[in-house]
Design an enzyme around this catalytic site. Sequence first.
Site, PDB file in Angstrom:
ATOM      1  N   CYS A   1       0.957  -1.078   0.055  1.00 47.93           N
ATOM      2  CA  CYS A   1       0.080   0.005  -0.020  1.00 47.93           C
ATOM      3  C   CYS A   1       0.836   1.265  -0.117  1.00 47.93           C
ATOM      4  CB  CYS A   1      -1.021   0.004   1.339  1.00 47.93           C
ATOM      5  SG  CYS A   1      -2.399   1.049   0.846  1.00 47.93           S
TER       6      CYS A   1
ATOM      7  N   HIS B   1      -3.776  -4.978  -0.213  1.00 52.98           N
ATOM      8  CA  HIS B   1      -3.412  -5.714   1.089  1.00 52.98           C
ATOM      9  C   HIS B   1      -3.282  -7.096   1.230  1.00 52.98           C
ATOM     10  CE1 HIS B   1      -2.686  -1.950   3.586  1.00 52.98           C
ATOM     11  NE2 HIS B   1      -3.848  -1.429   2.809  1.00 52.98           N
TER      12      HIS B   1
ATOM     13  N   GLU C   1      -1.636  -8.865   3.533  1.00 53.84           N
ATOM     14  CA  GLU C   1      -0.933  -9.293   4.782  1.00 53.84           C
ATOM     15  C   GLU C   1      -1.976  -9.628   5.917  1.00 53.84           C
ATOM     16  OE1 GLU C   1      -1.285  -4.815   5.240  1.00 53.84           O
ATOM     17  OE2 GLU C   1      -1.403  -6.597   3.854  1.00 53.84           O
TER      18      GLU C   1
END
Length: 238
Positions: free
Chosen positions: A88, A177, A179
């Site tokens: 990001c 994202h 993660e």
Amino acid sequence: MRVLVFQHIAIEHPAIFRDFLAEDGIAWDAVELDEGQAIPALERYDQLWVMGGPMDVWEEERNPWLVAEKRAIREAVLDRGMPYLGVCLGHQLLAASLGGRVGKAEKAEVGVLDVALTKAGRADPLFAGIEDRFKALQWHGAEVQAPPPGAVVLAQSPLCAVQAMRIGPRAHGMQYHCEILPETVGEWAEIPQYARALDAALGNGAMPKLRAAAASQMPAFNRDARSLYQNFMRAARG
């Protein structure tokens, strides 16, 4: 091996990647730049990871530490050839630090949305074992509008032309994202900037729907995160 992690707000950390690092016995140190922590000497580390945050890459007057961060990213990637993983804001900082252009997106991208690999992405080792099209959590209002010289675009979405990119053999950035954990969406909704972006993009009261959408995709998110981590580590050792 030792990993250096730049964080820009305490709750945007490597999340599920922490579990993978622990499984592999890899030590990592986080530097909370927004809290004034100093960047250590890069020669002490083997990799640099840069996470997300609520600020924008051009807000150097408000966040003067961005100047030193960009300088460190250039040193890590260009001078030292360190493996780099940006998520990001970390993806945008990679672009901004190496001569690309980052700006406000025409439309903010918030929600669980589609990402598609480009032809280059389908052939790139980073995405081995990951479907050509997949769902991902998005929560950003800025974007990479022009990749740095020599960058290879690996993924895109209908609202964002540069969802993932590679610079050289070992520096990678992902706008989406990859993660996240089950608690991530709820934690991020507590950040005022993120909450406003969520309401603006999806309407007031959208939080329960976003939480449910993320929960339904969490097994796939975490499966792809493990594949991406393993692929990144394999490239880093190569």
